[in-house]
Design a protein around this motif. Structure first.
Motif, PDB file in Angstrom:
ATOM      1  N   PHE A 205     -42.558  15.274  17.813  1.00 29.73           N
ATOM      2  CA  PHE A 205     -42.779  16.584  18.414  1.00 29.73           C
ATOM      3  C   PHE A 205     -42.893  17.654  17.339  1.00 29.73           C
ATOM      4  O   PHE A 205     -43.665  18.594  17.468  1.00 29.73           O
ATOM      5  CB  PHE A 205     -41.641  16.929  19.379  1.00 29.73           C
ATOM      6  N   ASP A 206     -42.150  17.494  16.259  1.00 35.42           N
ATOM      7  CA  ASP A 206     -42.254  18.444  15.159  1.00 35.42           C
ATOM      8  C   ASP A 206     -43.652  18.378  14.539  1.00 35.42           C
ATOM      9  O   ASP A 206     -44.263  19.396  14.235  1.00 35.42           O
ATOM     10  CB  ASP A 206     -41.187  18.130  14.104  1.00 35.42           C
ATOM     11  N   VAL A 207     -44.166  17.165  14.374  1.00 37.82           N
ATOM     12  CA  VAL A 207     -45.527  16.999  13.863  1.00 37.82           C
ATOM     13  C   VAL A 207     -46.532  17.621  14.818  1.00 37.82           C
ATOM     14  O   VAL A 207     -47.471  18.301  14.404  1.00 37.82           O
ATOM     15  CB  VAL A 207     -45.835  15.501  13.651  1.00 37.82           C
ATOM     16  N   TYR A 208     -46.317  17.411  16.120  1.00 40.61           N
ATOM     17  CA  TYR A 208     -47.216  17.973  17.123  1.00 40.61           C
ATOM     18  C   TYR A 208     -47.262  19.497  17.028  1.00 40.61           C
ATOM     19  O   TYR A 208     -48.331  20.105  17.071  1.00 40.61           O
ATOM     20  CB  TYR A 208     -46.747  17.540  18.517  1.00 40.61           C
ATOM     21  N   PRO A 251     -41.206  25.054  22.441  1.00 38.06           N
ATOM     22  CA  PRO A 251     -41.097  25.610  21.080  1.00 38.06           C
ATOM     23  C   PRO A 251     -42.425  25.664  20.351  1.00 38.06           C
ATOM     24  O   PRO A 251     -42.580  26.429  19.401  1.00 38.06           O
ATOM     25  CB  PRO A 251     -40.113  24.650  20.392  1.00 38.06           C
ATOM     26  N   ALA A 252     -43.403  24.857  20.776  1.00 40.93           N
ATOM     27  CA  ALA A 252     -44.715  24.915  20.125  1.00 40.93           C
ATOM     28  C   ALA A 252     -45.370  26.278  20.307  1.00 40.93           C
ATOM     29  O   ALA A 252     -46.214  26.682  19.503  1.00 40.93           O
ATOM     30  CB  ALA A 252     -45.619  23.815  20.692  1.00 40.93           C
ATOM     31  N   ALA A 253     -44.984  27.010  21.353  1.00 38.35           N
ATOM     32  CA  ALA A 253     -45.583  28.316  21.615  1.00 38.35           C
ATOM     33  C   ALA A 253     -45.345  29.276  20.454  1.00 38.35           C
ATOM     34  O   ALA A 253     -46.207  30.107  20.144  1.00 38.35           O
ATOM     35  CB  ALA A 253     -45.023  28.900  22.908  1.00 38.35           C
ATOM     36  N   TRP A 254     -44.181  29.193  19.815  1.00 42.17           N
ATOM     37  CA  TRP A 254     -43.896  30.123  18.708  1.00 42.17           C
ATOM     38  C   TRP A 254     -44.850  29.889  17.551  1.00 42.17           C
ATOM     39  O   TRP A 254     -45.291  30.844  16.898  1.00 42.17           O
ATOM     40  CB  TRP A 254     -42.463  29.962  18.240  1.00 42.17           C
ATOM     41  N   HIS A 255     -45.204  28.645  17.266  1.00 45.14           N
ATOM     42  CA  HIS A 255     -46.156  28.348  16.196  1.00 45.14           C
ATOM     43  C   HIS A 255     -47.540  28.891  16.550  1.00 45.14           C
ATOM     44  O   HIS A 255     -48.248  29.429  15.696  1.00 45.14           O
ATOM     45  CB  HIS A 255     -46.232  26.834  15.971  1.00 45.14           C
ATOM     46  N   ILE A 256     -47.925  28.738  17.804  1.00 39.58           N
ATOM     47  CA  ILE A 256     -49.229  29.237  18.239  1.00 39.58           C
ATOM     48  C   ILE A 256     -49.283  30.755  18.131  1.00 39.58           C
ATOM     49  O   ILE A 256     -50.245  31.325  17.597  1.00 39.58           O
ATOM     50  CB  ILE A 256     -49.500  28.787  19.684  1.00 39.58           C
ATOM     51  N   ILE A 257     -48.257  31.427  18.629  1.00 38.35           N
ATOM     52  CA  ILE A 257     -48.219  32.893  18.603  1.00 38.35           C
ATOM     53  C   ILE A 257     -48.238  33.404  17.173  1.00 38.35           C
ATOM     54  O   ILE A 257     -48.973  34.341  16.833  1.00 38.35           O
ATOM     55  CB  ILE A 257     -46.978  33.400  19.365  1.00 38.35           C
TER      56      ILE A 257
END
Length: 479
Positions: A205-208, A251-257
């Motif tokens: 998930f971290d890689v994703y 949590p992936a949303a923070w990377h996208i934002i």
């Protein structure tokens, strides 16, 4: 004649025995369904590690174990062969026990033994409850059918013997390796392809997350370099707002934002709510990424965000919480909003529905008109539910909302533009709900720096959990 009478005499005890067995089996089955099942009056409530569960026995031709994990779906394990299935339903995540694991990670090493002990205790209690259910059901049905206490008790005794036989069969055929080959169903049907085996969930998930952030960066750079939409080119002085919504603990949303803030040179991030999923205090640490996103963060409470969530977020740096129509000036824009009047994760309270949303929207509209009369008009109004946002028509140029997990744009009769955003978290826990994962949505709004009016917006769409598709499209608000 004598031979016929002798044959009939031998057949009568056989028919009585078969009738007794049939009543015992049917009564035991009814007892489990009505008293011992999860959906009936019973079901053993027992803690298993950090979660509260209900355990029950259900009549089944194939046996095995079924673990229900609302809202994600279920796992079926070929754990044993017997005419009884063990059902385990996960009720809720206990915040106290969960927080203890988060605060003391060393306890995870002993979690396996703790869970095994919890399951053993629950199974022992379940065996007693099921025995009572089987005995009660068979005896009651035997009394109704045969109308004699002796035969009714015989039915009860036979049912208990059948239950014990099933238990012995399950024990003899128990397969502990069944947990390595679960069958996923419902919302979890695509889980194996998404997370792989249990040992690689965290690392994968971290890689994703990192790959998804890199994907956004590449797509936005490509868009800037090769845009074929000459109808509108944002002026370097244009104010840029990133509209996000319904992150639902992804949590992936923070990377996208963070990537979008950097690539589009965002002035303000506006989140129209449902950042959380259950609004518990244990979820608050999820919000700690907000001060490092690279732009001021403006937020309103959604129906999955609690007052506890709001209080925690209001203390974070570079964050502005909107509620009760109060306005703030951020990045040169005047923004006002109101928190959602409903908190739907609390099942002990009946949700008031759209009427409460309309009343909240009316309070927001009244506050907006008061700002106009005071000579400090608001540029953007924010509410989580579109029902509330529509009440601001005529009181503000632009209203933002979320909640419905799909994009919409409309100009209301009074002239207010309503922009509804999809889920920036791809539905969060609901990301594997369908065969096609829910897409990730965010929008970049371009506003004129002089009159603060919406000039255009870019819609960024990612393919969702586990997918690597993306598109960016340019839209104009019309005349």
């Amino acid at each position: 004649m004598v031979r016929d009478l002798s044959l009939a005499a031998r057949e009568r005890p056989l028919r009585r025995a078969l009738a007794l067995a049939a009543v015992a089996v049917l009564g035991a089955w009814l007892g489990l369904l009505v008293v011992g099942s999860i959906t009936g009056l019973g079901g053993i409530r027992t803690p298993v590690g950090p979660v509260d569960t209900r355990m029950a026995l259900e009549p089944s031709l194939n046996g095995g174990t079924r673990i229900d994990v609302p809202p994600l779906g279920a796992l079926d394990l070929a754990s044993h062969t017997a005419p009884l299935r063990l059902d385990v339903a996960v009720d809720r995540l206990d915040p106290v026990r969960s927080r203890a694991l988060v605060e003391r990670p060393e306890r995870i090493s002993g979690l396996q033994e703790e869970i095994a002990e919890d399951v053993t205790t629950g199974a022992r209690d379940l065996a007693v409850r099921s025995g009572v259910a089987v005995l009660t059901g068979a005896t009651a049905l035997g009394l109704v059918v045969f109308r004699t206490p002796r035969r009714a008790l015989a039915c009860g005794g036979l049912a208990l013997a059948l239950l014990a036989t099933c238990g012995i069969s399950a024990y003899a055929t128990w397969n502990p390796k069944s947990v390595l080959e679960p069958k996923f169903s419902g919302l979890l049907s695509s889980a194996p392809s998404v997370v792989g085996n249990a040992r690689s969930i965290v690392t994968e998930f971290d890689v994703y997350q990192k790959e998804l952030a890199r994907l956004v960066t590449n797509v936005t750079r490509l868009y800037d370099a090769t845009s074929t939409l000459p109808t509108y080119q944002p002026d370097p002085g244009t104010m840029r707002v990133l509209h996000v919504s319904d992150i639902h603990l992804n949590p992936a949303a923070w990377h996208i934002i963070s990537s979008l803030v950097e690539q589009y040179d965002i002035d303000v991030i506006i989140d129209s709510g449902d950042t959380m999923d259950h609004g518990s205090a244990a979820e608050n640490a999820f919000l700690d990424a907000i001060p490092d996103l690279g732009a001021p963060y403006v937020w309103v409470r959604g129906n999955h965000d609690s007052r506890t969530t709001q209080s925690y977020l209001s203390r974070l740096k570079n964050t502005h919480v909107l509620d009760d129509g109060r306005a703030v000036t951020v990045g040169g824009l005047r923004i006002a909003g109101i928190g959602d009047p409903q908190f739907t994760p609390d099942r002990s309270v009946l949700a008031p529905g759209d009427d409460a949303e309309r009343r909240a929207g009316s309070r927001l509209a009244a506050a907006l008109r008061a700002q106009q009369r005071a000579g400090t008009p608001v540029d953007i109004a924010v509410a989580h539910n579109p029902v509330a946002a529509r009440q601001t028509d005529g009181a503000v140029p632009l209203a933002l909302a979320g909640h419905v997990h799909r994009r919409e744009f409309s100009v209301l009769p009074g002239g207010t533009s309503l922009k509804i955003e999809g889920s920036t978290g791809g539905g969060g826990l609901r990301a594997v709900q369908n065969e096609t994962p829910e897409k990730v949505h965010a929008s970049v709004l371009y506003l004129d720096r002089t009159n603060r009016r919406l000039q255009a917006w870019d819609e960024i769409t990612l393919g969702g959990l586990g997918l690597t598709t993306a598109e960016v499209s340019r839209h104009l608000p019309g005349p």
